[in-house]
Design an enzyme around this catalytic site. Structure first.
Site, PDB file in Angstrom:
ATOM      1  N   TYR A  13      -3.498 -11.648  -2.170  1.00  0.00           N
ATOM      2  CA  TYR A  13      -2.349 -11.559  -1.266  1.00  0.00           C
ATOM      3  C   TYR A  13      -2.766 -11.724   0.188  1.00  0.00           C
ATOM      4  CZ  TYR A  13       0.875 -10.258  -4.923  1.00  0.00           C
ATOM      5  OH  TYR A  13       1.681 -10.292  -6.036  1.00  0.00           O
ATOM      6  N   ASN A  92     -10.494  -7.158  -3.275  1.00  0.00           N
ATOM      7  CA  ASN A  92      -9.794  -5.900  -3.497  1.00  0.00           C
ATOM      8  C   ASN A  92     -10.699  -4.691  -3.282  1.00  0.00           C
ATOM      9  OD1 ASN A  92     -10.684  -7.573  -5.674  1.00  0.00           O
ATOM     10  ND2 ASN A  92     -10.168  -5.951  -7.106  1.00  0.00           N
ATOM     11  N   THR A  95      -8.610   2.266  -5.058  1.00  0.00           N
ATOM     12  CA  THR A  95      -9.116   3.635  -5.160  1.00  0.00           C
ATOM     13  C   THR A  95      -9.978   3.749  -6.418  1.00  0.00           C
ATOM     14  OG1 THR A  95      -7.085   4.385  -4.114  1.00  0.00           O
ATOM     15  CG2 THR A  95      -8.382   6.056  -5.243  1.00  0.00           C
ATOM     16  N   SER A 132     -11.193  -7.390   4.172  1.00  0.00           N
ATOM     17  CA  SER A 132     -10.710  -6.282   3.342  1.00  0.00           C
ATOM     18  C   SER A 132     -10.616  -5.016   4.183  1.00  0.00           C
ATOM     19  CB  SER A 132     -11.687  -6.002   2.190  1.00  0.00           C
ATOM     20  OG  SER A 132     -11.766  -7.079   1.305  1.00  0.00           O
ATOM     21  N   LYS A 220      -7.709   0.282  11.185  1.00  0.00           N
ATOM     22  CA  LYS A 220      -6.898  -0.204  10.064  1.00  0.00           C
ATOM     23  C   LYS A 220      -6.397   0.964   9.222  1.00  0.00           C
ATOM     24  CE  LYS A 220      -4.907  -2.546   7.076  1.00  0.00           C
ATOM     25  NZ  LYS A 220      -3.670  -3.268   7.322  1.00  0.00           N
ATOM     26  N   ALA A 223      -3.753   2.885  11.303  1.00  0.00           N
ATOM     27  CA  ALA A 223      -2.448   2.217  11.420  1.00  0.00           C
ATOM     28  C   ALA A 223      -1.639   2.464  10.146  1.00  0.00           C
ATOM     29  CB  ALA A 223      -2.642   0.716  11.647  1.00  0.00           C
ATOM     30  N   ALA A 225      -2.041   4.862   7.975  1.00  0.00           N
ATOM     31  CA  ALA A 225      -1.728   6.289   7.839  1.00  0.00           C
ATOM     32  C   ALA A 225      -0.521   6.654   8.715  1.00  0.00           C
ATOM     33  CB  ALA A 225      -2.946   7.132   8.219  1.00  0.00           C
ATOM     34  N   LEU A 227       1.899   4.641   9.776  1.00  0.00           N
ATOM     35  CA  LEU A 227       3.124   4.020   9.252  1.00  0.00           C
ATOM     36  C   LEU A 227       3.631   4.797   8.037  1.00  0.00           C
ATOM     37  CD1 LEU A 227       2.056   0.275   9.582  1.00  0.00           C
ATOM     38  CD2 LEU A 227       3.916   1.396  10.836  1.00  0.00           C
ATOM     39  N   CYS A 276      -1.523  -0.706  -0.300  1.00  0.00           N
ATOM     40  CA  CYS A 276      -2.317  -0.247   0.841  1.00  0.00           C
ATOM     41  C   CYS A 276      -2.116   1.214   1.244  1.00  0.00           C
ATOM     42  CB  CYS A 276      -2.038  -1.138   2.044  1.00  0.00           C
ATOM     43  SG  CYS A 276      -2.600  -2.821   1.773  1.00  0.00           S
TER      44      CYS A 276
HETATM   45  P1  NAD Z   1      -5.987  -8.960  -4.386  1.00  0.00           P
HETATM   46  O1  NAD Z   1      -6.357  -8.103  -5.538  1.00  0.00           O
HETATM   47  O2  NAD Z   1      -4.648  -9.639  -4.371  1.00  0.00           O
HETATM   48  O3  NAD Z   1      -7.073 -10.134  -4.238  1.00  0.00           O
HETATM   49  C1  NAD Z   1      -8.432  -9.910  -4.269  1.00  0.00           C
HETATM   50  C2  NAD Z   1      -9.102 -11.093  -4.974  1.00  0.00           C
HETATM   51  O4  NAD Z   1     -10.513 -10.970  -4.837  1.00  0.00           O
HETATM   52  C3  NAD Z   1      -8.815 -11.190  -6.470  1.00  0.00           C
HETATM   53  O5  NAD Z   1      -8.203 -12.439  -6.763  1.00  0.00           O
HETATM   54  C4  NAD Z   1     -10.205 -11.056  -7.122  1.00  0.00           C
HETATM   55  O6  NAD Z   1     -10.360 -11.869  -8.277  1.00  0.00           O
HETATM   56  C5  NAD Z   1     -11.119 -11.522  -6.014  1.00  0.00           C
HETATM   57  N1  NAD Z   1     -12.495 -11.046  -6.129  1.00  0.00           N
HETATM   58  C6  NAD Z   1     -12.938  -9.781  -6.327  1.00  0.00           C
HETATM   59  N2  NAD Z   1     -14.267  -9.739  -6.326  1.00  0.00           N
HETATM   60  C7  NAD Z   1     -14.704 -11.005  -6.124  1.00  0.00           C
HETATM   61  C8  NAD Z   1     -15.985 -11.587  -6.004  1.00  0.00           C
HETATM   62  N3  NAD Z   1     -17.083 -10.847  -6.074  1.00  0.00           N
HETATM   63  N4  NAD Z   1     -16.062 -12.923  -5.807  1.00  0.00           N
HETATM   64  C9  NAD Z   1     -14.939 -13.671  -5.716  1.00  0.00           C
HETATM   65  N5  NAD Z   1     -13.703 -13.168  -5.811  1.00  0.00           N
HETATM   66  C10 NAD Z   1     -13.587 -11.847  -6.008  1.00  0.00           C
HETATM   67  O7  NAD Z   1      -6.174  -8.064  -3.080  1.00  0.00           O
HETATM   68  P2  NAD Z   1      -5.394  -8.204  -1.679  1.00  0.00           P
HETATM   69  O8  NAD Z   1      -4.049  -7.565  -1.762  1.00  0.00           O
HETATM   70  O9  NAD Z   1      -5.516  -9.597  -1.196  1.00  0.00           O
HETATM   71  O10 NAD Z   1      -6.269  -7.236  -0.771  1.00  0.00           O
HETATM   72  C11 NAD Z   1      -7.570  -7.608  -0.350  1.00  0.00           C
HETATM   73  C12 NAD Z   1      -8.023  -6.635   0.724  1.00  0.00           C
HETATM   74  O11 NAD Z   1      -7.145  -6.725   1.858  1.00  0.00           O
HETATM   75  C13 NAD Z   1      -7.986  -5.166   0.299  1.00  0.00           C
HETATM   76  O12 NAD Z   1      -9.060  -4.495   0.910  1.00  0.00           O
HETATM   77  C14 NAD Z   1      -6.679  -4.659   0.885  1.00  0.00           C
HETATM   78  O13 NAD Z   1      -6.718  -3.282   1.157  1.00  0.00           O
HETATM   79  C15 NAD Z   1      -6.596  -5.443   2.175  1.00  0.00           C
HETATM   80  N6  NAD Z   1      -5.232  -5.647   2.692  1.00  0.00           N
HETATM   81  C16 NAD Z   1      -4.212  -5.949   1.827  1.00  0.00           C
HETATM   82  C17 NAD Z   1      -2.938  -6.188   2.339  1.00  0.00           C
HETATM   83  C18 NAD Z   1      -1.793  -6.518   1.425  1.00  0.00           C
HETATM   84  O14 NAD Z   1      -0.661  -6.548   1.912  1.00  0.00           O
HETATM   85  N7  NAD Z   1      -2.006  -6.788   0.147  1.00  0.00           N
HETATM   86  C19 NAD Z   1      -2.715  -6.134   3.716  1.00  0.00           C
HETATM   87  C20 NAD Z   1      -3.785  -5.851   4.551  1.00  0.00           C
HETATM   88  C21 NAD Z   1      -5.046  -5.610   4.028  1.00  0.00           C
HETATM   89  C1  UDX Z   2       1.575  -2.318   4.858  1.00  0.00           C
HETATM   90  C2  UDX Z   2       1.454  -2.394   6.392  1.00  0.00           C
HETATM   91  O1  UDX Z   2       2.779  -2.477   6.957  1.00  0.00           O
HETATM   92  C3  UDX Z   2       0.642  -3.598   6.797  1.00  0.00           C
HETATM   93  O2  UDX Z   2       0.457  -3.601   8.215  1.00  0.00           O
HETATM   94  C4  UDX Z   2      -0.713  -3.516   6.103  1.00  0.00           C
HETATM   95  O3  UDX Z   2      -1.482  -4.647   6.446  1.00  0.00           O
HETATM   96  C5  UDX Z   2      -0.552  -3.438   4.599  1.00  0.00           C
HETATM   97  O4  UDX Z   2       0.266  -2.300   4.277  1.00  0.00           O
HETATM   98  P1  UDX Z   2       3.020  -3.557   3.026  1.00  0.00           P
HETATM   99  O5  UDX Z   2       2.560  -2.463   2.127  1.00  0.00           O
HETATM  100  O6  UDX Z   2       2.882  -4.959   2.574  1.00  0.00           O
HETATM  101  O7  UDX Z   2       2.285  -3.472   4.434  1.00  0.00           O
HETATM  102  O8  UDX Z   2       4.584  -3.349   3.353  1.00  0.00           O
HETATM  103  P2  UDX Z   2       5.381  -2.376   4.334  1.00  0.00           P
HETATM  104  O9  UDX Z   2       6.474  -3.156   4.930  1.00  0.00           O
HETATM  105  O10 UDX Z   2       4.533  -1.636   5.258  1.00  0.00           O
HETATM  106  O11 UDX Z   2       6.050  -1.367   3.304  1.00  0.00           O
HETATM  107  C6  UDX Z   2       5.283  -0.438   2.568  1.00  0.00           C
HETATM  108  C7  UDX Z   2       6.199   0.460   1.770  1.00  0.00           C
HETATM  109  O12 UDX Z   2       6.948   1.312   2.633  1.00  0.00           O
HETATM  110  C8  UDX Z   2       7.240  -0.303   0.936  1.00  0.00           C
HETATM  111  O13 UDX Z   2       7.371   0.323  -0.321  1.00  0.00           O
HETATM  112  C9  UDX Z   2       8.500  -0.178   1.751  1.00  0.00           C
HETATM  113  O14 UDX Z   2       9.669  -0.279   0.995  1.00  0.00           O
HETATM  114  C10 UDX Z   2       8.329   1.220   2.346  1.00  0.00           C
HETATM  115  N1  UDX Z   2       9.087   1.431   3.578  1.00  0.00           N
HETATM  116  C11 UDX Z   2       8.818   0.714   4.698  1.00  0.00           C
HETATM  117  C12 UDX Z   2      10.076   2.411   3.599  1.00  0.00           C
HETATM  118  O15 UDX Z   2      10.331   3.080   2.599  1.00  0.00           O
HETATM  119  N2  UDX Z   2      10.765   2.626   4.780  1.00  0.00           N
HETATM  120  C13 UDX Z   2      10.512   1.923   5.916  1.00  0.00           C
HETATM  121  O16 UDX Z   2      11.171   2.177   6.936  1.00  0.00           O
HETATM  122  C14 UDX Z   2       9.509   0.932   5.870  1.00  0.00           C
END
Ligand code: NAD
Ligand code: UDX
Length: 467
Positions: A13, A92, A95, A132, A220, A223, A225, A227, A276
């Site tokens: 993602y 990824n 936890t 990450s 990170k 932020a 925590a 929100l 997250c």
């Molecule tokens: P995700 O699970 O969607 O994607 C992670 C990918 O990494 C998977 O496709 C997995 O196959 C791959 N992977 C794992 N180990 C690997 C390796 N050794 N070599 C190659 N590929 C490998 O995770 P995500 O949601 O993209 O999150 C990634 C990081 O970003 C996490 O630390 C998360 O906390 C952080 N983050 C996520 C979001 C979000 O909205 N999802 C926002 C901000 C930060």
């Molecule tokens: C969050 C942070 O916003 C983003 O900055 C970080 O990089 C990843 O984590 P995300 O989890 O994708 O993003 O969505 P977010 O819009 O923050 O919503 C998180 C959860 O809170 C959702 O379940 C949403 O429905 C809920 N939410 C959000 C509420 O219940 N009320 C609100 O007012 C806002």
């Protein structure tokens, strides 16, 4: 140093959309996104852009412009690392589920695996960027692994930066194209400048913040925590409103107009989900205890506890309003994703609420515009039912292709995700399909209460003392 070739490990993602936007905005930089998951890479390479593995509004257009030009997706991890001047780690960090710190600490096995692969495959000077979300001081671990690989005759050098991602799902492209800020933590100004130069293609300089490594990593977690804390705060007040006759939306408006508080993130609901918030707070809790700060740990842990309580509370009140039993009752669940405009269900409030209702023997009929039935089955740890024995006491679920199908014969509708579609439902027509007395439990407060009541339905809305 000007970056010419980027490799991003992790096509999830974050990795997919982030690199698509970098490639789109920097046509002279070659960007390769690699992953071990062949199916995911195949989906990123699918000629049909509606089948990308991540659903995000606008993502298809960005990928469509850059893919095949300077953006590629591959499983050839080592080759892409060897070729790159800069390697993002975007894997990824869930936890831990067992061992030391289980239930709180981040599982860093994938990050460490990346560091070791980079240590093995990199050539020349390589800037390694933590994308990450990681525990504070993880950069020291990565540096340690990289430096251990470069003894003796090895001419290779590494620099490690922290560049956390703040995008939210559902608005990822907008957040990436116009970020509030970009944060770069590091101790090597040349490498920081090189990464800043990438972002400077579309982000104003004053929005590119520079800090030391540990501040960046901690910012990170902080932020997220803060929100999440706002959501637990407003949900606690929602329960108070329901008990006292106040309306949480009026309270939110009244406090949100105070410029010190601000209006965002004050929507009461079924609690926060997503991959997250819970994970990052629990990580902060774990680190606080590690640094000998139990009061700090307890403070942040209560944000998660309130969130869990809110989800159980909603399931409980559904049972109570339906005469104390939902056994054998058909309940329409509208929305399974953790928020609108995403197909992601990680930690979705719908999961816990549905599980509680299944435990009570309910028959759930679930509709979501983007979540597929096999994902629901994995999340609920139960296959959909082909046949239903209403009084067996065993909860079951099935997927509905439309809202109309979901509500057919239902005793109640639960709105759990704020999809736009659910804001404009024809309650008069839906009510005619339900078994009376019928309820609407609007956990997102998106449906029109006047229409619901006019259709003869009983209504509970989150945070509505008049409900
Ligand atoms: P995700 O699970 O969607 O994607 C992670 C990918 O990494 C998977 O496709 C997995 O196959 C791959 N992977 C794992 N180990 C690997 C390796 N050794 N070599 C190659 N590929 C490998 O995770 P995500 O949601 O993209 O999150 C990634 C990081 O970003 C996490 O630390 C998360 O906390 C952080 N983050 C996520 C979001 C979000 O909205 N999802 C926002 C901000 C930060
Ligand atoms: C969050 C942070 O916003 C983003 O900055 C970080 O990089 C990843 O984590 P995300 O989890 O994708 O993003 O969505 P977010 O819009 O923050 O919503 C998180 C959860 O809170 C959702 O379940 C949403 O429905 C809920 N939410 C959000 C509420 O219940 N009320 C609100 O007012 C806002």
């Amino acid at each position: 140093m000007t970056i010419q070739r980027i490799c991003c490990i992790g096509a999830g993602y974050v990795g997919g959309p982030t690199m698509a936007v970098i490639a789109d905005r920097c046509p002279q930089v070659q960007v390769t996104v690699v992953d071990l998951n062949q199916a995911r890479i195949d989906a990123w390479n699918d000629p049909d852009l509606s089948r990308l593995p991540v659903y995000e509004p606008g993502l298809d257009a960005v990928v469509g412009r850059a893919r095949g030009r300077n953006l590629s997706f591959s499983t050839a991890v080592e080759a892409a690392i060897a070729d790159a001047d800069m390697v993002f780690i975007s894997v990824n960090t869930p936890t831990k589920t067992k061992g030391l710190g289980a239930g709180q600490a981040s599982d860093l096995r994938w990050v460490e695996a990346c560091a070791r692969t980079v240590a093995k495959a990199a050539q020349g000077h390589t800037i390694v960027v933590e994308k990450s979300t990681l525990p504070v001081r993880t950069a020291a671990v990565i540096k340690n692994i990289l430096e251990a690989a470069c003894d003796g005759e090895d001419q290779r050098t590494f620099s490690v930066l922290s560049n956390p991602e703040f995008l939210a799902e559902g608005t990822a492209i907008r957040d990436l194209e116009a970020p509030d800020r970009v944060l770069i933590g590091g101790d090597d100004s040349g490498s920081i400048d090189a990464l800043a130069e990438i972002y400077a293609h579309w982000v104003p300089q004053q929005q590119i913040l520079r800090t030391n490594l540990w501040s960046s990593e901690l910012s990170k977690l902080t932020a997220n925590a803060f929100l999440a804390q706002r959501i637990s705060s407003i949900n606690s007040i929602a329960a108070f409103c329901e008990a006292s006759g106040a309306d949480v939306r009026e309270v939110a408006r009244a406090i949100g107009t105070d410029s010190r508080i601000g209006p965002k993130f004050l929507n009461a609901g079924p609690g926060f989900g997503g991959s997250c918030f819970q994970k990052d707070i629990l990580n902060l809790v774990y680190l606080s205890r590690h640094f000998g700060l139990p009061e700090v740990a307890d403070y942040w842990e209560s944000v998660v506890a309130l969130n869990t309580w809110q989800q159980h509370r909603i399931a409980r009140l559904v049972v109570q309003k339906l005469f104390g039993t939902v056994t054998g009752k058909r309940l329409a669940i509208l929305g399974f994703a953790f928020k609108a405009d995403t197909n992601d269900t990680r930690e979705a409030p719908a999961i816990r609420i549905c599980q509680d209702l299944l435990e009570e023997g309910a028959q759930l009929v679930i509709h979501d515009p983007k979540v597929k039935a096999d994902q629901m089955a994995r999340d609920l740890n139960q296959e959909p039912a082909s046949q239903v024995d209403r009084l067996s006491g065993i909860g079951s679920w099935a997927e509905a292709g439309s809202v109309e199908d979901a509500v057919m014969g239902a005793d109640a509708v639960l709105v759990l995700t704020e999809w736009q579609h659910y804001r404009n439902l024809n309650w008069q027509a839906l009510a005619a399909r339900m078994r009376k007395p019928a309820w609407v439990f609007d956990a997102r407060a998106v449906a029109d209460p006047a229409q619901i009541k006019a259709a003869g339905l009983c209504l509970w809305r989150v945070g509505d003392g008049e409900g």
